[in-house]
Scaffold this active site. Structure first.
Site, PDB file in Angstrom:
ATOM      1  N   GLU A   1      -9.088  -3.396  21.980  1.00  0.00           N
ATOM      2  CA  GLU A   1     -10.135  -2.747  21.185  1.00  0.00           C
ATOM      3  C   GLU A   1     -11.183  -3.640  20.688  1.00  0.00           C
ATOM      4  O   GLU A   1     -10.845  -4.390  19.757  1.00  0.00           O
ATOM      5  CB  GLU A   1      -9.502  -1.786  20.253  1.00  0.00           C
ATOM      6  CG  GLU A   1     -10.568  -0.740  19.522  1.00  0.00           C
ATOM      7  CD  GLU A   1     -10.093   0.327  19.067  1.00  0.00           C
ATOM      8  OE1 GLU A   1      -9.904   1.367  19.691  1.00  0.00           O
ATOM      9  OE2 GLU A   1      -9.832   0.305  17.879  1.00  0.00           O
TER      10      GLU A   1
ATOM     11  N   LYS B   1     -13.535  -3.442  17.780  1.00  0.00           N
ATOM     12  CA  LYS B   1     -13.673  -2.691  16.489  1.00  0.00           C
ATOM     13  C   LYS B   1     -13.949  -3.561  15.447  1.00  0.00           C
ATOM     14  O   LYS B   1     -13.296  -4.283  15.112  1.00  0.00           O
ATOM     15  CB  LYS B   1     -12.309  -2.175  16.066  1.00  0.00           C
ATOM     16  CG  LYS B   1     -12.131  -1.314  15.191  1.00  0.00           C
ATOM     17  CD  LYS B   1     -10.546  -0.710  14.778  1.00  0.00           C
ATOM     18  CE  LYS B   1     -10.447   0.080  13.619  1.00  0.00           C
ATOM     19  NZ  LYS B   1      -9.018   0.687  13.435  1.00  0.00           N
TER      20      LYS B   1
ATOM     21  N   LYS C   1     -14.905   5.251  22.633  1.00  0.00           N
ATOM     22  CA  LYS C   1     -13.957   5.575  21.323  1.00  0.00           C
ATOM     23  C   LYS C   1     -15.137   6.196  20.393  1.00  0.00           C
ATOM     24  O   LYS C   1     -15.730   5.321  19.660  1.00  0.00           O
ATOM     25  CB  LYS C   1     -13.156   4.755  21.003  1.00  0.00           C
ATOM     26  CG  LYS C   1     -12.025   5.175  19.931  1.00  0.00           C
ATOM     27  CD  LYS C   1     -11.068   4.036  19.624  1.00  0.00           C
ATOM     28  CE  LYS C   1     -10.038   4.818  18.655  1.00  0.00           C
ATOM     29  NZ  LYS C   1      -9.091   3.977  18.111  1.00  0.00           N
TER      30      LYS C   1
ATOM     31  N   GLU D   1      -5.881  12.313  22.481  1.00  0.00           N
ATOM     32  CA  GLU D   1      -5.115  11.975  21.315  1.00  0.00           C
ATOM     33  C   GLU D   1      -4.578  13.221  20.658  1.00  0.00           C
ATOM     34  O   GLU D   1      -5.169  13.997  20.005  1.00  0.00           O
ATOM     35  CB  GLU D   1      -6.140  11.058  20.382  1.00  0.00           C
ATOM     36  CG  GLU D   1      -5.449  10.513  19.309  1.00  0.00           C
ATOM     37  CD  GLU D   1      -6.533   9.754  18.292  1.00  0.00           C
ATOM     38  OE1 GLU D   1      -7.041   8.885  18.986  1.00  0.00           O
ATOM     39  OE2 GLU D   1      -6.550  10.167  17.314  1.00  0.00           O
TER      40      GLU D   1
ATOM     41  N   ASN E   1      -1.440   9.198  18.316  1.00  0.00           N
ATOM     42  CA  ASN E   1      -2.052   8.050  17.363  1.00  0.00           C
ATOM     43  C   ASN E   1      -0.665   8.230  16.417  1.00  0.00           C
ATOM     44  O   ASN E   1      -0.464   8.975  15.689  1.00  0.00           O
ATOM     45  CB  ASN E   1      -3.227   8.907  16.766  1.00  0.00           C
ATOM     46  CG  ASN E   1      -4.001   8.045  15.964  1.00  0.00           C
ATOM     47  OD1 ASN E   1      -3.538   7.065  15.570  1.00  0.00           O
ATOM     48  ND2 ASN E   1      -5.322   8.522  15.589  1.00  0.00           N
TER      49      ASN E   1
ATOM     50  N   GLU F   1      -1.287   4.345  20.088  1.00  0.00           N
ATOM     51  CA  GLU F   1      -2.421   3.927  19.732  1.00  0.00           C
ATOM     52  C   GLU F   1      -2.238   3.756  18.062  1.00  0.00           C
ATOM     53  O   GLU F   1      -1.411   4.596  17.383  1.00  0.00           O
ATOM     54  CB  GLU F   1      -3.566   4.976  19.409  1.00  0.00           C
ATOM     55  CG  GLU F   1      -3.706   5.582  20.964  1.00  0.00           C
ATOM     56  CD  GLU F   1      -4.884   6.938  20.702  1.00  0.00           C
ATOM     57  OE1 GLU F   1      -5.691   6.675  20.156  1.00  0.00           O
ATOM     58  OE2 GLU F   1      -4.292   7.909  21.660  1.00  0.00           O
ATOM     59  N   SER F   2      -2.878   2.296  17.654  1.00  0.00           N
ATOM     60  CA  SER F   2      -2.781   2.146  16.156  1.00  0.00           C
ATOM     61  C   SER F   2      -1.455   1.730  15.758  1.00  0.00           C
ATOM     62  O   SER F   2      -0.429   1.873  16.034  1.00  0.00           O
ATOM     63  CB  SER F   2      -3.222   3.312  15.158  1.00  0.00           C
ATOM     64  OG  SER F   2      -4.303   3.890  15.565  1.00  0.00           O
TER      65      SER F   2
END
Length: 254
Positions: free
Chosen positions: A45, A47, A108, A157, A177, A207-208
């Site tokens: 990603e 970001k 995103k 998500e 997530n 995710e994350s």
């Protein structure tokens, strides 16, 4: 009085516009297929900022980092386009494509309108993120259908067990997530807890909060195909090299 373009010039202009439209609406690389074919499944990603932590890499360049991710083994990319909270922009996807990125790219953002789907299409994304916490099931179904009609894949998500009912809408990818979007508390155990409750044939994305190659290996054993990782790489001086090192460590575990 200004003169009108000559017929030949007008013909050239229209021909150029036709090429631009064909490029815009051409079939994009499939994120679902890329993850299923990948041995690591890393969605790297781009970001630059986080609402909870501020700037991560304010000087991060969309013409350098996404292409470096591609060159260093990413299966796909995620590019933040929200301006206010994440320091993103639609142009970051355009810039990444112009720099040579050919991998699937996830748009995103917090998508709540069909207009944003067109924005994703126009800037060169392959897939869009839809967040169950932001949408009613009816709204999500309508946006998913519209995205598919535009040739965009959908990463849906979810964060809680209650939201898993959205998976029945038939997204291309089911994301779990690990970060609570209300408190921003992150716990990777959320992916392990919810994985077995998703449809058996779902292409699962965690995710994350993923910062350890062992976690990726364990998540793959739990049935995940994709692993969206941003801050772990973006906080390093060279995000692309950080990705390469991370992938080497994953392979050492197999």
């Amino acid at each position: 009085m200004p003169t009108s373009p000559t017929p030949d010039i007008l013909h050239d202009i229209i021909a150029t516009k036709q090429v631009e439209l064909e490029r815009m609406t051409a079939k994009k690389p499939s994120m679902r297929e890329a993850l299923l074919a990948s041995t690591t499944g890393i969605i790297a990603e781009f970001k630059r900022r986080s609402p909870s932590k501020g700037w991560i890499k304010e000087e991060g360049r969309a013409d350098i980092i996404p292409l470096s991710y591609q060159q260093n083994g990413a299966a796909a990319l995620s590019i933040l386009t929200d301006k206010h909270y994440f320091g993103g922009h639609d142009d970051f996807i355009r810039t990444a494509r112009q720099s040579g990125v050919t991998l699937p790219v996830l748009y995103k953002n917090f998508v709540v309108s069909e207009l944003q789907l067109y924005e994703a299409l126009f800037c060169g994304a392959s897939a869009v993120l839809l967040i169950a916490a932001c949408l009613t099931k009816q709204e999500c179904a309508a946006l998913l259908s519209k995205a598919h009609s535009l040739g965009l894949e959908v990463l849906l998500e979810m964060h809680s067990e209650a939201e898993l009912e959205y998976a029945a809408l038939g997204p291309d990818l089911c994301g779990i997530n690990n970060r609570n979007l209300g408190s921003f508390h992150t716990d990777v155990e959320n992916s392990f807890r919810l994985a077995e409750l998703l449809p058996k044939d779902a292409v699962k994305v965690s995710e994350s909060g993923i910062s350890n190659p062992q976690t990726v290996s364990d998540l793959r054993q739990a049935g995940f195909h994709g692993f969206l990782i941003g801050e772990t790489f973006m906080r390093e001086p060279d995000p692309g090299q950080a990705l390469a090192s991370f992938i080497r460590r994953i392979k050492e575990l197999t």
